[in-house]
Design a protein around this motif. Structure first.
Motif: not given
Length: 241
Positions: A36-50, A15-26
């Motif tokens: 891919s683990t980060i992407m699946r986690e974020v995608t299934r739980n509201g996306g990067p904005d939520d 959540a902190t990384g997304l707030a800082e504008g970091l990509g999934y790879a970073e």
């Protein structure tokens, strides 16, 4: 723990990384996880904005409880008369499936691939997979289609019948490496082209040129490994004749 399931603390870092504008790879590099683990986690739980760490953690716990309740225990794995320890086989089946998932394979596809791996024949029909994994035919169909596309299994007709069965063999990882080699070559060519367009002496161009050099080294290593493995298989086959 790197490679294990995401913890509440991991999700707060995400959540902190997304707030800082970091990509999934970073974010993945910071947590020592695949992107891919980060992407699946974020995608299934509201996306990067939520995405919210607390809601994501609770949602994951809820899915785990529901999955555990919905999934009956898997039937014993037939040992084909080899006298194997059923519990040891079951434990390995679960750990190997988890390993494939950690490498980025979706769980159902990982379960199908593991089931084929631990089967002595290396071949099962869709009905076999449905019975052993206790999942729907549609789940098996989707998983098989994905694995076939990745070159990780092949279809063949059951002799004397209209049914198909799904097969793995000694070349399963060779075909997977071939697919990786093709992607590596494509990325190397694109990086070389980018270096030409941007200028090899510029920071961006130099970065692409360096990437191309690494990718070409990886491609050559892949080719050498595949050739050595083909020779090994040929020698093994000759020894059995």
């Amino acid at each position: 723990m790197p490679g294990g399931r995401l913890t509440d603390e991991d999700r707060r870092h995400i959540a902190t990384g997304l707030a800082e504008g970091l990509g999934y790879a970073e974010i993945g590099r910071r947590l020592e996880r695949p992107a891919s683990t980060i992407m699946r986690e974020v995608t299934r739980n509201g996306g990067p904005d939520d995405y919210r760490a607390d809601l994501a953690h609770e949602s994951t716990r809820h899915r785990a409880r529901r999955h555990k309740q919905a999934q009956p225990p898997a039937p014993p794995i037939p040992d084909s008369g080899y006298g194997r320890d059923p519990q040891a086989v079951q434990d390995f089946t679960e750990s190997f499936t988890d390993l494939l998932v950690q490498q980025g394979l979706p769980r159902m596809e990982a379960r199908v691939l593991t089931c084929l791996h631990i089967t002595d024949s290396g071949a099962l029909t869709a009905a076999d997979l449905v019975a052993r994994l206790r999942v729907s035919p549609a789940s098996v169909s989707h998983a098989v289609a994905f694995l076939e596309q990745q070159g990780m299994l092949r279809r063949e007709r059951v002799p004397g019948e209209r049914r198909e069965r799904y097969v793995i063999d000694d070349e399963i990882w060779l075909r997977n490496l071939i697919a990786s080699l093709q992607m590596s070559n494509a990325l190397a060519a694109a990086s070389q082209r980018a270096a030409e367009i941007l200028g090899a002496t510029t920071p961006a161009g130099a970065r692409f040129e360096s990437s191309a050099e690494l990718l070409l080294l990886v491609s050559e290593a892949f080719r050498q490994a595949m050739e050595q493995w083909r020779q090994t298989l040929a020698a093994r086959s000759a020894g059995l004749e």
